[in-house]
Write a protein that holds these residues in place. Structure first.
Motif, PDB file in Angstrom:
ATOM      1  N   ALA A   1       0.840  -1.121  -0.085  1.00  0.00           N
ATOM      2  CA  ALA A   1       0.125  -0.187  -0.116  1.00  0.00           C
ATOM      3  C   ALA A   1       0.705   1.271   0.014  1.00  0.00           C
ATOM      4  O   ALA A   1       0.578   2.254  -0.621  1.00  0.00           O
ATOM      5  CB  ALA A   1      -0.868   0.077   1.164  1.00  0.00           C
ATOM      6  N   ALA A   2       2.118   1.300   0.876  1.00  0.00           N
ATOM      7  CA  ALA A   2       2.699   2.483   0.990  1.00  0.00           C
ATOM      8  C   ALA A   2       3.677   2.536  -0.522  1.00  0.00           C
ATOM      9  O   ALA A   2       3.692   3.814  -1.080  1.00  0.00           O
ATOM     10  CB  ALA A   2       3.730   2.204   2.016  1.00  0.00           C
ATOM     11  N   GLY A   3       3.973   1.530  -1.113  1.00  0.00           N
ATOM     12  CA  GLY A   3       4.534   1.636  -2.684  1.00  0.00           C
ATOM     13  C   GLY A   3       3.617   2.221  -3.497  1.00  0.00           C
ATOM     14  O   GLY A   3       3.942   3.142  -4.603  1.00  0.00           O
ATOM     15  N   GLU A   4       2.262   1.955  -3.386  1.00  0.00           N
ATOM     16  CA  GLU A   4       1.251   2.309  -4.578  1.00  0.00           C
ATOM     17  C   GLU A   4       1.093   3.713  -4.294  1.00  0.00           C
ATOM     18  O   GLU A   4       0.938   4.651  -5.265  1.00  0.00           O
ATOM     19  CB  GLU A   4      -0.154   1.399  -4.188  1.00  0.00           C
ATOM     20  N   GLU A   5       0.965   4.122  -2.875  1.00  0.00           N
ATOM     21  CA  GLU A   5       0.850   5.481  -2.706  1.00  0.00           C
ATOM     22  C   GLU A   5       2.025   6.432  -3.032  1.00  0.00           C
ATOM     23  O   GLU A   5       1.697   7.327  -3.806  1.00  0.00           O
ATOM     24  CB  GLU A   5       0.471   5.609  -1.270  1.00  0.00           C
ATOM     25  N   ALA A   6       3.129   5.985  -2.867  1.00  0.00           N
ATOM     26  CA  ALA A   6       4.334   6.883  -3.400  1.00  0.00           C
ATOM     27  C   ALA A   6       4.390   6.815  -4.735  1.00  0.00           C
ATOM     28  O   ALA A   6       4.705   7.694  -5.184  1.00  0.00           O
ATOM     29  CB  ALA A   6       5.513   6.135  -2.443  1.00  0.00           C
ATOM     30  N   ALA A   7       3.963   5.608  -5.234  1.00  0.00           N
ATOM     31  CA  ALA A   7       4.113   5.894  -6.980  1.00  0.00           C
ATOM     32  C   ALA A   7       3.090   6.924  -7.331  1.00  0.00           C
ATOM     33  O   ALA A   7       3.028   7.439  -8.360  1.00  0.00           O
ATOM     34  CB  ALA A   7       3.748   4.337  -7.571  1.00  0.00           C
TER      35      ALA A   7
END
Length: 68
Positions: free
Chosen positions: A48-54
């Motif tokens: 989820a953190a990776g998706e948000e950062a992307a």
């Protein structure tokens, strides 16, 4: 704890060199997640953190890909 710390140091040193070659760096907030965690909750939080950062850098990412 010692293995976790040593792993973090090795990853940090490797990443420091690789970052010099990057066109764009996406840095998700994975604070609180151990680099050696196998907990499903940590996995879900990291994804989820990776998706948000992307999503936050999507305009920059599109530009890098277009220029590439």
């Amino acid at each position: 704890e010692l293995i976790n710390r040593l792993t973090s140091i090795i990853i940090y040193l490797r990443d420091k060199e690789l970052l010099k070659q990057a066109d764009l760096v996406i840095q998700p907030d994975v604070s609180g997640i151990s680099v050696v965690s196998i907990d499903k909750k940590d996995y879900d939080k990291a994804i989820a953190a990776g998706e948000e950062a992307a999503r936050k850098v999507l305009p920059e990412l599109k530009k890098v890909l277009a220029d590439g």
